[in-house]
Write a protein that holds these residues in place. Sequence first.
Motif, PDB file in Angstrom:
ATOM      1  N   GLU A 109       6.246  20.402  -4.553  1.00 41.85           N
ATOM      2  CA  GLU A 109       7.293  19.716  -3.914  1.00 41.85           C
ATOM      3  C   GLU A 109       7.164  19.387  -2.270  1.00 41.85           C
ATOM      4  O   GLU A 109       7.186  18.388  -1.785  1.00 41.85           O
ATOM      5  N   PHE A 110       6.829  20.440  -1.762  1.00 39.55           N
ATOM      6  CA  PHE A 110       6.467  20.408  -0.422  1.00 39.55           C
ATOM      7  C   PHE A 110       5.489  19.571   0.222  1.00 39.55           C
ATOM      8  O   PHE A 110       5.332  18.669   1.031  1.00 39.55           O
ATOM      9  N   LYS A 111       4.127  19.587  -0.805  1.00 39.83           N
ATOM     10  CA  LYS A 111       3.442  18.536  -0.429  1.00 39.83           C
ATOM     11  C   LYS A 111       3.756  17.130  -0.801  1.00 39.83           C
ATOM     12  O   LYS A 111       3.100  16.236  -0.140  1.00 39.83           O
ATOM     13  N   PHE A 112       4.537  17.088  -1.631  1.00 40.75           N
ATOM     14  CA  PHE A 112       5.032  15.527  -2.150  1.00 40.75           C
ATOM     15  C   PHE A 112       5.710  15.118  -0.987  1.00 40.75           C
ATOM     16  O   PHE A 112       5.614  13.985  -0.362  1.00 40.75           O
ATOM     17  N   TRP A 113       6.566  16.029  -0.454  1.00 40.11           N
ATOM     18  CA  TRP A 113       7.623  15.366   0.743  1.00 40.11           C
ATOM     19  C   TRP A 113       6.917  15.140   1.932  1.00 40.11           C
ATOM     20  O   TRP A 113       6.844  14.280   2.533  1.00 40.11           O
ATOM     21  N   TRP A 114       5.812  16.074   2.409  1.00 40.61           N
ATOM     22  CA  TRP A 114       4.932  15.957   3.472  1.00 40.61           C
ATOM     23  C   TRP A 114       4.138  14.812   3.495  1.00 40.61           C
ATOM     24  O   TRP A 114       3.973  14.133   4.491  1.00 40.61           O
ATOM     25  N   SER A 115       3.579  14.481   2.190  1.00 36.02           N
ATOM     26  CA  SER A 115       2.395  13.334   2.091  1.00 36.02           C
ATOM     27  C   SER A 115       3.388  12.214   2.077  1.00 36.02           C
ATOM     28  O   SER A 115       3.032  11.019   2.919  1.00 36.02           O
ATOM     29  N   SER A 116       4.685  12.080   1.809  1.00 34.28           N
ATOM     30  CA  SER A 116       5.558  10.896   1.829  1.00 34.28           C
ATOM     31  C   SER A 116       5.876  10.607   3.160  1.00 34.28           C
ATOM     32  O   SER A 116       5.752   9.449   3.708  1.00 34.28           O
ATOM     33  N   ILE A 117       6.362  11.409   4.038  1.00 30.34           N
ATOM     34  CA  ILE A 117       6.650  11.409   5.326  1.00 30.34           C
ATOM     35  C   ILE A 117       5.491  10.833   6.065  1.00 30.34           C
ATOM     36  O   ILE A 117       5.580  10.159   6.908  1.00 30.34           O
ATOM     37  N   LYS A 118       4.213  11.903   6.096  1.00 23.71           N
ATOM     38  CA  LYS A 118       2.975  11.254   6.720  1.00 23.71           C
ATOM     39  C   LYS A 118       2.845   9.691   6.301  1.00 23.71           C
ATOM     40  O   LYS A 118       2.360   8.872   7.322  1.00 23.71           O
ATOM     41  N   GLY A 176       0.799  -1.244   0.018  1.00 20.98           N
ATOM     42  CA  GLY A 176       0.018  -0.005  -0.008  1.00 20.98           C
ATOM     43  C   GLY A 176       0.945   1.300   0.041  1.00 20.98           C
ATOM     44  O   GLY A 176       0.512   2.276  -0.586  1.00 20.98           O
ATOM     45  N   LEU A 177       2.012   1.265   0.715  1.00 21.83           N
ATOM     46  CA  LEU A 177       2.924   2.350   0.854  1.00 21.83           C
ATOM     47  C   LEU A 177       3.338   2.783  -0.475  1.00 21.83           C
ATOM     48  O   LEU A 177       3.483   3.784  -1.078  1.00 21.83           O
ATOM     49  N   GLY A 178       3.930   1.473  -1.269  1.00 19.25           N
ATOM     50  CA  GLY A 178       4.841   1.326  -2.452  1.00 19.25           C
ATOM     51  C   GLY A 178       3.372   2.117  -3.638  1.00 19.25           C
ATOM     52  O   GLY A 178       3.895   3.103  -4.139  1.00 19.25           O
ATOM     53  N   ILE A 179       2.522   1.717  -3.386  1.00 23.06           N
ATOM     54  CA  ILE A 179       1.252   2.269  -4.624  1.00 23.06           C
ATOM     55  C   ILE A 179       1.139   3.743  -4.340  1.00 23.06           C
ATOM     56  O   ILE A 179       0.969   4.581  -5.309  1.00 23.06           O
ATOM     57  N   TYR A 180       0.924   3.889  -2.942  1.00 24.30           N
ATOM     58  CA  TYR A 180       0.454   5.565  -2.607  1.00 24.30           C
ATOM     59  C   TYR A 180       1.754   6.472  -3.015  1.00 24.30           C
ATOM     60  O   TYR A 180       1.651   7.404  -3.659  1.00 24.30           O
ATOM     61  N   ASN A 181       3.078   5.921  -2.783  1.00 29.90           N
ATOM     62  CA  ASN A 181       4.262   6.724  -2.933  1.00 29.90           C
ATOM     63  C   ASN A 181       4.299   6.782  -4.683  1.00 29.90           C
ATOM     64  O   ASN A 181       4.818   7.854  -4.878  1.00 29.90           O
ATOM     65  N   LEU A 182       4.053   5.567  -5.247  1.00 22.88           N
ATOM     66  CA  LEU A 182       4.104   5.721  -6.667  1.00 22.88           C
ATOM     67  C   LEU A 182       3.089   6.851  -7.336  1.00 22.88           C
ATOM     68  O   LEU A 182       3.452   7.593  -8.121  1.00 22.88           O
ATOM     69  N   ASN A 183       2.153   6.953  -6.831  1.00 21.20           N
ATOM     70  CA  ASN A 183       0.954   8.031  -7.053  1.00 21.20           C
ATOM     71  C   ASN A 183       1.538   9.268  -6.878  1.00 21.20           C
ATOM     72  O   ASN A 183       1.325  10.355  -7.408  1.00 21.20           O
ATOM     73  N   LEU A 184       2.132   9.472  -5.708  1.00 21.65           N
ATOM     74  CA  LEU A 184       2.772  11.022  -5.320  1.00 21.65           C
ATOM     75  C   LEU A 184       3.704  11.371  -6.284  1.00 21.65           C
ATOM     76  O   LEU A 184       3.884  12.446  -6.628  1.00 21.65           O
ATOM     77  N   VAL A 185       4.751  10.306  -6.673  1.00 20.77           N
ATOM     78  CA  VAL A 185       5.829  10.543  -7.814  1.00 20.77           C
ATOM     79  C   VAL A 185       5.018  11.235  -8.975  1.00 20.77           C
ATOM     80  O   VAL A 185       5.830  11.883  -9.652  1.00 20.77           O
ATOM     81  N   LEU A 186       3.908  10.337  -9.435  1.00 20.34           N
ATOM     82  CA  LEU A 186       3.609  10.770 -10.795  1.00 20.34           C
ATOM     83  C   LEU A 186       2.570  12.185 -10.631  1.00 20.34           C
ATOM     84  O   LEU A 186       2.766  12.679 -11.815  1.00 20.34           O
TER      85      LEU A 186
END
Length: 134
Positions: A55-64, A11-21
């Motif tokens: 970028e900030f939302k990307f990193w913040w969402s990844s950390i969360k 689930g983390l992998g799918i969510y973070n792939l979506n963030l990268v896209l």
Amino acid sequence: MLRGFYIVTYGLGIYNLNLVLGFITPQVDPELEEGPELPTKSDQEFKPFVRRLPEFKFWWSSIKSLWIGMAMTLFTMFDVPVFWPILLLYWLLLFTVTMKRQIKHMIKYRYLPFTTGKKKYASPGGKKEAGAAN
């Protein structure tokens, strides 16, 4: 280290792939031709690349997401027994297909969402000046 929680990792992998896209995709799709155009090398005017996900939302969402994933490993109800190689192969297939489509889109519309550093210019004669730093 815990030997389990493969569904949480998937689930983390799918969510973070979506963030990268979202991070590497332009805010306005050039296929729809709405809004400003993406910058190309032929343009004289500088047009910045505006991301769909800043970028900030990307990193913040990844950390969360990582903190939530770590918290989920504290509860045994999320340790669902699955055959993890199937999940890994499916995620790799999903990553490959998705990134291939995204890279084709980047090539078609000639945009690169990452900067490669400051542009270097040569002197008018093509030779380096004596006092110029490299």
